[in-house]
Design an enzyme around this catalytic site. Structure first.
Site, PDB file in Angstrom:
ATOM      1  N   MET A  55     -76.615 103.218 -53.968  1.00  0.00           N
ATOM      2  CA  MET A  55     -75.709 102.230 -54.527  1.00  0.00           C
ATOM      3  C   MET A  55     -74.655 101.828 -53.498  1.00  0.00           C
ATOM      4  O   MET A  55     -74.666 102.320 -52.371  1.00  0.00           O
ATOM      5  CB  MET A  55     -75.034 102.794 -55.779  1.00  0.00           C
ATOM      6  CG  MET A  55     -76.002 103.058 -56.920  1.00  0.00           C
ATOM      7  SD  MET A  55     -76.804 101.590 -57.578  1.00  0.00           S
ATOM      8  CE  MET A  55     -75.530 100.956 -58.636  1.00  0.00           C
ATOM      9  N   CYS A  56     -73.718 101.023 -53.906  1.00  0.00           N
ATOM     10  CA  CYS A  56     -72.682 100.510 -53.017  1.00  0.00           C
ATOM     11  C   CYS A  56     -71.383 100.371 -53.810  1.00  0.00           C
ATOM     12  O   CYS A  56     -71.324 100.649 -54.998  1.00  0.00           O
ATOM     13  CB  CYS A  56     -73.076  99.143 -52.455  1.00  0.00           C
ATOM     14  SG  CYS A  56     -74.718  99.079 -51.712  1.00  0.00           S
ATOM     15  N   ARG A  57     -70.363  99.920 -53.135  1.00  0.00           N
ATOM     16  CA  ARG A  57     -69.121  99.474 -53.757  1.00  0.00           C
ATOM     17  C   ARG A  57     -68.822  98.097 -53.188  1.00  0.00           C
ATOM     18  O   ARG A  57     -69.012  97.883 -51.984  1.00  0.00           O
ATOM     19  CB  ARG A  57     -67.953 100.398 -53.447  1.00  0.00           C
ATOM     20  CG  ARG A  57     -68.118 101.856 -53.866  1.00  0.00           C
ATOM     21  CD  ARG A  57     -67.858 102.074 -55.368  1.00  0.00           C
ATOM     22  NE  ARG A  57     -69.055 101.821 -56.156  1.00  0.00           N
ATOM     23  CZ  ARG A  57     -69.114 101.910 -57.486  1.00  0.00           C
ATOM     24  NH1 ARG A  57     -68.011 102.206 -58.169  1.00  0.00           N
ATOM     25  NH2 ARG A  57     -70.231 101.677 -58.119  1.00  0.00           N
TER      26      ARG A  57
END
Length: 250
Positions: free
Chosen positions: A1-3
């Protein structure tokens, strides 16, 4: 995932949005507080921003962790903008590791980021890719799931879809066949469109002055509001409009 995070508002140093807040995107690279999948976002980062008088944004992207690039903190200290989109990356297995895969992706006035994953990548993407013309596939910025999602969104934008509709229709097309996570951010420097589909997203509006849409709050201001999952958002500096996204058919 990422931000990821998008900002529209008064012209400020990029650092005021990305590095100076106590729980900024910079810190979320190694210490996210609300990330549901993955723990560290150290596989690259990027920021795109708009300059006065130029509708096409600049981008600065790297494959290294954000904290390992001293030039970045220098850059964001002095560059000012009224609109930006930025992300830190936790890569999907099977994706290219270089900076071409780091968000934001861009075309013309658009900036885009995908926080999520297409399970089974790349094998699971064949049916999705069939929607695109050969020249669109050859123009993919990177060999990764996020770049394909961006190509599907851009395909709709070029066909005349409004930004929010382009995101909603892309999420619907993917979710019909894959249990994907599809938190998307899109901006043209005047408005922000976003979706929640599998991870967190928050917004903070100071009407007439600024709006921030982010994976998680960068401080503890009570003005932050969390969006429910499976939601479409359209934000300007004046207002925020929120609509539930339709569930895919069983």
């Amino acid at each position: 995932m990422c931000r990821h995070i998008a900002y529209l508002g008064d012209r400020v140093p990029i650092a005021a949005v990305l590095t100076e807040p106590p729980h900024s995107l910079y810190r979320q690279a190694w210490e996210p507080r609300r990330q549901r999948y993955g723990t560290v976002n150290a596989d690259g980062f990027g920021v795109g921003w708009y300059a006065d008088g130029d509708p096409v944004p600049a981008r600065y992207r790297r494959a290294a962790p954000i904290w390992a690039d001293p030039s970045f903190t220098d850059l964001v200290r002095v560059v000012r903008t009224g609109a930006l989109l930025a992300a830190v990356r936790d890569t999907t297995d099977g994706s290219v590791p270089d900076e071409s895969a780091a968000a934001p992706y861009g075309f013309g006035r658009w900036l885009f980021s995908h926080n999520g994953a297409l399970p089974g990548w790349p094998g699971s993407a064949a049916d999705l890719a069939a929607e695109l013309a050969p020249e669109e596939l050859l123009a993919l910025e990177a060999r990764c799931d996020s770049a394909l999602v961006w190509a599907l969104v851009l395909h709709r934008l070029r066909a005349g879809h409004a930004p929010a509709q382009a995101l909603a229709d892309t999420v619907s097309a993917i979710a019909v066949s894959l249990p994907a996570r599809l938190n998307l951010l899109l901006t043209d420097g005047t408005a922000i469109a976003a979706t929640t589909w599998g991870d967190t997203l928050w917004h903070r509006l100071d009407p007439g002055r600024s709006v921030v849409v982010a994976s998680e709050p960068y401080d503890d201001d009570p003005a932050w509001t969390e969006l429910p999952d499976h939601t479409l958002l359209l934000a300007t500096r004046e207002e925020i409009d929120v609509t539930p996204l339709k569930e895919p058919p069983a």
